[in-house]
Design an enzyme around this catalytic site. Sequence first.
Site, mmCIF file in Angstrom:
data_model
loop_
_atom_site.group_PDB
_atom_site.id
_atom_site.type_symbol
_atom_site.label_atom_id
_atom_site.label_comp_id
_atom_site.label_asym_id
_atom_site.label_seq_id
_atom_site.Cartn_x
_atom_site.Cartn_y
_atom_site.Cartn_z
ATOM 1 N N SER A 112 42.909 48.356 40.965
ATOM 2 C CA SER A 112 43.480 48.013 39.538
ATOM 3 C C SER A 112 43.532 46.633 39.159
ATOM 4 C CB SER A 112 45.031 48.761 39.118
ATOM 5 O OG SER A 112 45.259 48.660 37.880
ATOM 6 N N HIS A 113 44.792 45.941 38.795
ATOM 7 C CA HIS A 113 44.849 44.562 38.408
ATOM 8 C C HIS A 113 44.971 43.690 39.541
ATOM 9 C CE1 HIS A 113 48.956 45.805 39.539
ATOM 10 N NE2 HIS A 113 49.195 44.636 39.840
ATOM 11 N N ASP A 276 42.393 45.391 32.311
ATOM 12 C CA ASP A 276 42.331 45.001 33.667
ATOM 13 C C ASP A 276 41.301 45.679 34.484
ATOM 14 O OD1 ASP A 276 43.151 47.742 33.564
ATOM 15 O OD2 ASP A 276 44.449 47.354 35.300
ATOM 16 N N ASP A 278 40.608 48.186 36.587
ATOM 17 C CA ASP A 278 40.170 49.694 36.198
ATOM 18 C C ASP A 278 40.085 50.224 34.812
ATOM 19 O OD1 ASP A 278 42.978 49.673 36.466
ATOM 20 O OD2 ASP A 278 43.125 51.507 37.367
ATOM 21 N N ASP A 280 42.864 50.470 32.713
ATOM 22 C CA ASP A 280 43.857 51.194 32.083
ATOM 23 C C ASP A 280 44.878 50.620 31.422
ATOM 24 O OD1 ASP A 280 44.719 50.273 34.371
ATOM 25 O OD2 ASP A 280 45.360 52.209 35.266
ATOM 26 N N ARG A 281 44.826 49.084 31.514
ATOM 27 C CA ARG A 281 45.838 48.451 30.827
ATOM 28 C C ARG A 281 45.177 47.425 29.643
ATOM 29 N NH1 ARG A 281 49.567 44.886 35.263
ATOM 30 N NH2 ARG A 281 50.003 46.744 36.641
ATOM 31 N N LYS A 375 46.994 55.772 31.647
ATOM 32 C CA LYS A 375 46.995 54.897 30.492
ATOM 33 C C LYS A 375 45.875 54.199 30.297
ATOM 34 C CE LYS A 375 48.548 50.888 33.788
ATOM 35 N NZ LYS A 375 48.972 51.426 35.130
HETATM 36 C C1 VG1 Z 1 52.778 47.791 38.473
HETATM 37 C C2 VG1 Z 1 53.442 47.957 37.038
HETATM 38 C C3 VG1 Z 1 53.659 49.319 36.761
HETATM 39 C C4 VG1 Z 1 51.966 49.851 36.654
HETATM 40 C C5 VG1 Z 1 51.403 49.715 38.249
HETATM 41 C C6 VG1 Z 1 49.944 50.088 38.011
HETATM 42 O O1 VG1 Z 1 53.596 48.322 39.559
HETATM 43 O O2 VG1 Z 1 54.838 47.252 37.252
HETATM 44 O O3 VG1 Z 1 54.035 49.516 35.446
HETATM 45 O O4 VG1 Z 1 52.153 51.331 36.480
HETATM 46 O O5 VG1 Z 1 51.491 48.450 38.411
HETATM 47 O O6 VG1 Z 1 49.155 49.713 37.339
HETATM 48 P P1 VG1 Z 1 54.402 47.740 40.626
HETATM 49 O O7 VG1 Z 1 55.289 48.629 41.436
HETATM 50 O O8 VG1 Z 1 53.791 46.294 41.326
HETATM 51 O O9 VG1 Z 1 55.586 46.850 39.501
HETATM 52 V V1 VG1 Z 1 47.604 49.530 37.651
HETATM 53 O O10 VG1 Z 1 46.880 49.118 36.124
HETATM 54 O O11 VG1 Z 1 47.641 48.332 38.855
HETATM 55 O O12 VG1 Z 1 47.064 50.922 38.165
HETATM 56 CO CO CO Z 2 44.983 49.344 36.092
#
Ligand code: VG1
Ligand code: CO
Length: 542
Positions: A112-113, A276, A278, A280-281, A375
């Site tokens: 993801s991010h 981001d 993948d 979803d953001r 998302k």
């Molecule tokens: C983070 C965000 C959370 C989100 C998750 C996955 O998690 O705070 O809100 O759902 O990333 O997003 P954490 O545990 O690091 O706070 V993604 O777009 O990286 O799948």
């Molecule tokens: Co993501």
Amino acid sequence: MIQTRPTAPIAGQKPGTSGLRKKTRVFMEPGYLENFIQATWNAIGGVAGKTLVLGGDGRFFNDRAAQVILKMAAASGAARVIVGQNALLSTPAASNLIRQRGADGGIILSASHNPGGETEDFGVKYNAANGGPAPESITAKIHAESERLTEYRILDAPDRDLGTLGETRLGEMTVEVVDPVADYLALMKTLFDFDAIRALLASGFRLRFDAMSAITGPYAKAILEDTLGAAPGSVVNATPLPDFGGHHPDPNPVWAKALMDTMFGADAPDFGAASDGDGDRNMIVGRGVYVTPSDSLAVLAANAHLAPGYAGGLKGVARSMPTSGAVDRVAQARGMDCYATPTGWKFFGNLLDAGRASLCGEESAGSGSDHVREKDGLWAVLLWLNILAVRRQSVTEIMTDHWATFGRNYYSRHDYEGIDTDAATALMDSLRARLPDLPGTQAADLRIASAEDFAYTDPVDGSVTEAQGLQITFEGGARLVLRLSGTGTEGATLRVYLERFEDAPDRLALDPQDALAPVIAAAHALGEITPRTGRTEPDVIT
Ligand code: VG1
Ligand code: CO
């Protein structure tokens, strides 16, 4: 030929907030990916006769991992795997495919991010038949299976060509390679007034979408430029790269600074957005105005009915607990139910499936609806564009009007990254132990009203999830949350969430960091952040 290879459990295969994330080189170690996939198959009762969806965000090792997973699905008797061309699928597109095709589940290859590349991060996530991230009951089972694994099964066969659309066989299994964008675009057309958005874009309205060299490039080009008529070049960094061009594909003012500079510069476009790794953001920026994700969620809740897919109104809304209460105020004004869940999209699944909520969001730049079970970055961009096309106002005018109507929840998140894991744990443990004594006491200039370690009881299945963040509220309506990230791969990240409500008409246009200064001071005092971590300033402010 099916091979059964002996293996031994590998420690630490425990999915976090969103799947299993590790350094790419860890995933590339012999047997590492194979063990986790076999543990997943075992946890879901095998894949014999099942249909799965497979795709990822294109980061380094995405292509290799996809080949391994196909051979492991075939070896365990899967009937069909629907895979995005070149093993690419954005997370929301994968969720949509699972649902559209009635698949039994899917595997999404993404961290993801998190940055990508051979020396950065990789990740694997299992989504269930509803299209959503596996709930904790399943992720706990995957971890348990990983700890007692003795063998995995894999087909000894050459790699598949995943660049050509259509069906082929891999052993007894059908591999169906599909266009990653087509079904997703079709879904978007059912939700939004494409003609109205096209007319807006034809009227001189300019937009810029930064795909951050990640998965949304092909989707954004196909939808925004080719279908809706945004000027060629409106989508920047549109080619997905295995290392995201060395960028951190996290759409926030720090990592999407180039977009921020454009939107705050001379001759800025009317609307800016980014997604981001993948897809979803989403980050939303107007000309000279950054919309915090929490405010964006509230604006979407207040205006979603302007888009055809939501014309009948929303069934209810949900936010993660650290997300600001801005959406709660909209829900209250409109008589909608509003839920607060732990961080992570998997907690919205039951609410969406049960029809209790149809719009969900997180402060971390994620929002989505019951159209999929993830998302969805581009969905949020299109909903914003639909709203702008109907209201014919600028982003600034919409925000000013929103705050005048509902008041403003000043909000910010301060991240302290890469801190020592033991120090982070000790900080949380110490504050957790003091929680019962805090109400009625003073923290810097604020008086504490309540303090809790957030626990969530799912209203649909009754499952309980504990220790989801330390939440402290202050007299006068300010709030502070501290929790540790569950998506990192190195050290610990302390997230400090800060919120304060204002509705005095002359106090709606403050600088958020100034408006939040008393809460920031209280966070430092209560968390003993500097003495425990050695840090005086956060690494990232969103
Ligand atoms: C983070 C965000 C959370 C989100 C998750 C996955 O998690 O705070 O809100 O759902 O990333 O997003 P954490 O545990 O690091 O706070 V993604 O777009 O990286 O799948
Ligand atoms: Co993501």
